[in-house]
Design an enzyme around this catalytic site. Structure first.
Site, PDB file in Angstrom:
ATOM      1  N   ASP A  38      16.650   0.051   5.304  1.00  0.00           N
ATOM      2  CA  ASP A  38      18.292   0.290   5.656  1.00  0.00           C
ATOM      3  C   ASP A  38      18.943  -0.296   5.808  1.00  0.00           C
ATOM      4  O   ASP A  38      19.794  -0.240   5.451  1.00  0.00           O
ATOM      5  CB  ASP A  38      17.441   0.078   7.676  1.00  0.00           C
ATOM      6  CG  ASP A  38      18.707   0.841   8.046  1.00  0.00           C
ATOM      7  OD1 ASP A  38      19.304   1.287   8.211  1.00  0.00           O
ATOM      8  OD2 ASP A  38      19.593  -0.803   9.242  1.00  0.00           O
ATOM      9  N   VAL A  61      14.631  -4.899   7.664  1.00  0.00           N
ATOM     10  CA  VAL A  61      16.023  -4.158   8.067  1.00  0.00           C
ATOM     11  C   VAL A  61      16.818  -5.627   8.605  1.00  0.00           C
ATOM     12  O   VAL A  61      17.817  -5.890   9.196  1.00  0.00           O
ATOM     13  CB  VAL A  61      15.616  -3.652  10.133  1.00  0.00           C
ATOM     14  CG1 VAL A  61      15.117  -2.231   9.578  1.00  0.00           C
ATOM     15  CG2 VAL A  61      14.143  -4.352  10.336  1.00  0.00           C
ATOM     16  N   HIS A  90      21.778   1.101   6.818  1.00  0.00           N
ATOM     17  CA  HIS A  90      22.010   0.431   7.603  1.00  0.00           C
ATOM     18  C   HIS A  90      22.921   1.177   9.099  1.00  0.00           C
ATOM     19  O   HIS A  90      23.979  -0.129   9.530  1.00  0.00           O
ATOM     20  CB  HIS A  90      23.283  -0.899   6.869  1.00  0.00           C
ATOM     21  CG  HIS A  90      23.359  -1.889   7.237  1.00  0.00           C
ATOM     22  ND1 HIS A  90      24.152  -2.897   6.228  1.00  0.00           N
ATOM     23  CD2 HIS A  90      22.966  -2.576   8.322  1.00  0.00           C
ATOM     24  CE1 HIS A  90      23.735  -4.417   7.149  1.00  0.00           C
ATOM     25  NE2 HIS A  90      23.074  -3.801   8.089  1.00  0.00           N
ATOM     26  N   GLU A 126      25.234  -2.494  -0.760  1.00  0.00           N
ATOM     27  CA  GLU A 126      26.054  -1.008   0.196  1.00  0.00           C
ATOM     28  C   GLU A 126      27.410  -0.389   0.148  1.00  0.00           C
ATOM     29  O   GLU A 126      28.755  -1.042   0.169  1.00  0.00           O
ATOM     30  CB  GLU A 126      25.323  -1.345   1.028  1.00  0.00           C
ATOM     31  CG  GLU A 126      24.489  -1.813   1.806  1.00  0.00           C
ATOM     32  CD  GLU A 126      23.841  -2.501   2.901  1.00  0.00           C
ATOM     33  OE1 GLU A 126      25.283  -2.299   3.787  1.00  0.00           O
ATOM     34  OE2 GLU A 126      22.856  -2.189   3.463  1.00  0.00           O
ATOM     35  N   SER A 150      19.636   0.737  11.752  1.00  0.00           N
ATOM     36  CA  SER A 150      19.438   0.576  12.504  1.00  0.00           C
ATOM     37  C   SER A 150      19.911  -0.212  14.110  1.00  0.00           C
ATOM     38  O   SER A 150      19.040   0.431  15.035  1.00  0.00           O
ATOM     39  CB  SER A 150      18.042  -0.266  11.972  1.00  0.00           C
ATOM     40  OG  SER A 150      18.972  -1.789  11.381  1.00  0.00           O
ATOM     41  N   ARG A 210      17.925  -7.992   5.871  1.00  0.00           N
ATOM     42  CA  ARG A 210      19.401  -7.904   4.311  1.00  0.00           C
ATOM     43  C   ARG A 210      18.393  -7.648   3.564  1.00  0.00           C
ATOM     44  O   ARG A 210      17.308  -7.775   3.127  1.00  0.00           O
ATOM     45  CB  ARG A 210      19.758  -9.581   4.417  1.00  0.00           C
ATOM     46  CG  ARG A 210      20.602  -9.852   5.300  1.00  0.00           C
ATOM     47  CD  ARG A 210      21.381  -9.044   5.105  1.00  0.00           C
ATOM     48  NE  ARG A 210      22.889  -9.578   6.460  1.00  0.00           N
ATOM     49  CZ  ARG A 210      22.913  -8.811   7.364  1.00  0.00           C
ATOM     50  NH1 ARG A 210      22.232  -7.751   7.979  1.00  0.00           N
ATOM     51  NH2 ARG A 210      23.963  -9.735   8.396  1.00  0.00           N
TER      52      ARG A 210
END
Length: 311
Positions: free
Chosen positions: A244, A218, A268, A249, A270, A220
């Site tokens: 996550d 969680v 992404h 991305e 969380s 990078r």
């Protein structure tokens, strides 16, 4: 303000009416706007626009605030070298991310992903699940998110070890990491992205973990060598993982991560609980009041290290 693209709503800055003139910029216009600004609010915290636009002619804002915990997307050598103060959104995401990690631990221990898949197939297949209390977790990253994760996992009865940049009371140092990984049932990565941490979870580190371990990131995406994680899962070096965050991305449809065995993929999210953008806007308004009054700002990033020190 570096605006976020639609459909993301803008921050609620009504409290600054009459106190500040807000100039709106996107990735294409930011460089031209920077010389006019005293303060830069990076609302589009997924953008690399600041890093690209900061080098150049003319004055630069004296204060940059990013609406994110990480600052790796905006720091560049010119910003690090100048006297501009950088602050982040420390405090907004800590507990939400910790709760998300706990949810992933419980979901994997109780085999919930397979239960949902079997329900979709209308299959009745009794299995045994794993007890969470009494297991061990190694949490990498001793900042507020890592510490909140430790507190939350401890509430589930998980024995936790916290690893930071340097050893101190209650925190292990990098020299202890491999030993702790080899004993952990859960490895949680919540570290900032720096030159020292980039790619820290690679083939060797996954090889150190025990076959029953699960890995959660969680922090990078670039903290993980994703191809090595796919290989570790395919070879059953570890029992499962949850990501996550990702190196790129959104995750491409043809990424092998989508089909890696035992891997849970989330977009992404969380730390993004209901009302999180309002919290980020309110935090900036509070910080602006401190800056406006000439008081010291909180959440000041050590630009050389790449995170807020003191933890």
């Amino acid at each position: 303000m570096l605006d976020a693209p639609p459909p993301a709503p803008p921050p609620r800055l009504g409290a600054l009416t009459g106190r500040a003139r807000v100039l709106h910029a996107d990735a294409g216009t930011l460089a031209a706007q920077l010389p006019e600004a005293d303060v830069l609010l990076v609302w589009d915290f997924l953008s690399d626009a600041v890093r690209r636009a900061w080098p150049g002619d003319g004055p630069r804002p004296r204060w940059v605030h990013t609406a994110s915990a990480g600052v790796d997307r905006l720091l560049c050598p010119e910003l690090v070298a100048c006297d501009t103060v950088v602050t982040n959104a420390r405090g907004v995401f800590d507990q939400p991310v910790a709760e998300y990690v706990a949810a992933l631990v419980l979901a994997m221990a109780k085999d919930l992903p397979r239960t949902l898949a079997l329900q979709g197939e209308r299959r009745w297949l009794h299995r045994e699940s794993r007890r969470v209390a009494g297991t061990r977790a190694c949490v990498v990253g001793s900042g507020p998110i890592g510490r909140a994760t430790v507190r939350t996992l401890k509430a589930l009865g998980v024995t936790t070890a916290l690893v930071g940049r340097r050893p101190r009371t209650g925190v292990y140092g990098p020299a202890d990491l491999d030993r702790l990984l080899a004993r952990a049932d859960w490895v949680v990565c919540a570290a900032p992205l720096t030159d020292d941490t980039r790619g820290m979870f690679d083939e060797r580190r996954f090889g150190v973990m025990q076959p029953s371990a699960r890995f959660i990131n969680v922090g990078r995406g670039a903290l993980v060598v994703e191809a090595d994680l796919v290989a570790a899962l395919s070879k059953r070096w570890i029992a499962g993982a949850a990501l996550d965050v990702f190196a790129h991305e959104p995750l491409a449809p043809d990424s092998p991560l989508w089909t890696a065995p035992g891997l849970l993929v989330s977009p992404h999210m969380s730390g993004d609980t209901v009302g999180w953008r309002d919290e980020l806007g309110a935090q900036f308004v509070t910080l602006y009041g401190q800056w406006e009054a000439g008081r010291p700002l909180v959440n000041v990033v050590d630009k050389e290290r790449g995170y807020v020190p003191g933890h």
